[in-house]
Write a protein that holds these residues in place. Structure first.
Motif, short mmCIF file in Angstrom:
data_model
loop_
_atom_site.label_atom_id
_atom_site.label_comp_id
_atom_site.label_asym_id
_atom_site.label_seq_id
_atom_site.Cartn_x
_atom_site.Cartn_y
_atom_site.Cartn_z
N ALA A 181 -2.11 28.98 2.04
CA ALA A 181 -1.50 27.94 1.44
C ALA A 181 0.06 28.63 2.05
O ALA A 181 0.83 27.86 2.33
N TYR A 182 0.32 29.89 1.78
CA TYR A 182 1.75 30.33 2.18
C TYR A 182 2.08 30.30 3.63
O TYR A 182 3.08 30.00 4.15
N LEU A 183 0.92 30.46 4.41
CA LEU A 183 1.13 30.38 5.99
C LEU A 183 1.42 28.98 6.36
O LEU A 183 2.22 28.60 7.16
N VAL A 184 0.90 28.00 5.48
CA VAL A 184 0.86 26.52 5.82
C VAL A 184 2.46 26.26 5.54
O VAL A 184 3.21 25.33 6.26
N LEU A 185 2.85 26.69 4.12
CA LEU A 185 4.06 26.02 3.55
C LEU A 185 5.31 26.88 4.07
O LEU A 185 6.70 26.24 3.95
N PHE A 186 5.24 28.20 4.32
CA PHE A 186 6.30 29.01 4.63
C PHE A 186 6.15 29.93 5.67
O PHE A 186 6.15 31.13 5.67
N PRO B 67 -1.08 18.93 3.03
CA PRO B 67 -0.47 17.61 2.68
C PRO B 67 1.17 17.94 2.09
O PRO B 67 1.82 16.96 2.26
N LEU B 68 1.27 19.02 1.59
CA LEU B 68 2.56 19.29 1.12
C LEU B 68 3.55 19.92 2.28
O LEU B 68 4.64 20.13 1.67
N ARG B 69 2.93 20.07 3.34
CA ARG B 69 3.88 20.82 4.17
C ARG B 69 5.11 19.95 4.80
O ARG B 69 6.14 20.81 4.75
N ALA B 70 5.14 18.97 4.56
CA ALA B 70 6.10 18.19 5.23
C ALA B 70 7.28 18.15 4.34
O ALA B 70 8.51 17.93 4.67
N GLY B 71 6.97 18.16 2.88
CA GLY B 71 7.96 18.00 2.08
C GLY B 71 8.49 19.26 1.49
O GLY B 71 9.28 19.39 0.40
N THR B 72 8.05 20.47 2.11
CA THR B 72 8.44 21.80 1.56
C THR B 72 9.57 22.35 2.27
O THR B 72 9.83 22.16 3.48
#
Length: 272
Positions: A178-183, A248-253
């Motif tokens: 998840a960290y790789l995807v979001l940050f 799904p949360l990637r765009a809004g992070t």
């Protein structure tokens, strides 16, 4: 192998769930039979027999997860004398075990101090930002879901294995995914062994991508047990599950702060 020590990505809320998970893992480990021996590297036969009985009751076992069939004879925790000398006594289980629930309990069991401390280090560094992004309740559910995905994914490719599968590695691998995807652009301070440990600040995509590649290329098919083998396949499945759930949360992070403006996660101060 690089050792992460800190990420330059401050969170806006206190990661209470991450702290609670770390505390629970440590407390459970300290209560496990054989913990004293894991500190000194020594273990007597009685201690080993108690540990085998404990893991038989609370660890996840692939063949139990897939076939839903519990063994008729299990270690009882007692020591007996047989034709081959002293050994662990086996007998009918004196407990009712739910294979599905054992996946949850196994998430808090570890095979030694290095196993525990390594997992808790990764959870402390990367878990706070995922909890900050998901919120406390969703993060707790996410953590457990990744743990279940990792355990069942490993069991599917090792359906006949009777070795106990323990450890938080699969769930924490989901946190890393998840960290790789979001940050992916967040900076992570790592220690790189090269004669001495060199401190470097690297982007998260490089640190976590390298970690994932290592898990994927290492030999898989062996569970984490009291013998200390590593369930690489569980790491891979957990990591992919975390990426999928976080996508799904990637765009809004919001992106992490610029690394030049921060020092070890705090706003840098300039003096003139």
């Amino acid at each position: 192998m690089v050792i992460p020590v800190h990420d330059v990505n401050p969170a806006s809320r206190t990661p209470w769930v991450t702290y609670a998970l770390i505390a629970a893992n440590v407390l459970v480990f300290l209560s496990m039979p054989g913990t004293a021996g894991s500190v000194t590297g020594e273990s007597g036969l009685a201690q080993l027999c108690r540990l085998q009985a404990f893991l038989g009751q609370y660890a996840a076992v692939p063949q139990e997860l897939i076939h839903h069939h519990l063994p008729r004879l299990v270690p009882t925790g007692d020591v007996g004398i047989g034709t081959g000398g002293p050994g662990c006594v086996i007998g009918p289980p004196g407990y009712d075990k739910s294979p599905t629930l054992s996946v949850f309990t196994a998430l808090f069991l570890h095979g030694g101090w290095l196993h525990l401390l390594g997992n808790m280090l990764f959870l402390m560094i990367f878990g706070n930002n995922i909890e900050d992004r998901l919120g406390h309740v969703r993060y707790a559910l996410f953590y457990v879901a990744c743990g279940y995905a990792a355990s069942y994914g490993f069991a599917l490719v090792n359906a006949d294995s009777g070795d106990p599968l323990i450890g938080a590695s699969g769930a924490i691998a989901g946190v890393l995914g998840a960290y790789l995807v979001l940050f992916p652009k967040a900076r992570v301070w790592v220690l790189v062994p090269f004669l001495v440990f060199l401190p470097l600040r690297l982007p998260a995509w490089l640190v976590l991508g390298f970690w994932f590649v290592l898990q994927a290329v290492y030999p898989s098919g062996e569970g984490v047990s009291d013998a200390g083998t590593v369930a690489y396949a569980a790491h891979v499945v957990g990591f992919l599950a975390g990426m999928l759930l976080a996508w799904p949360l990637r765009a809004g992070t919001p992106p992490p702060p610029e690394p030049g403006r921060l020092l070890w996660g705090r706003q840098a101060r300039h003096t003139w």
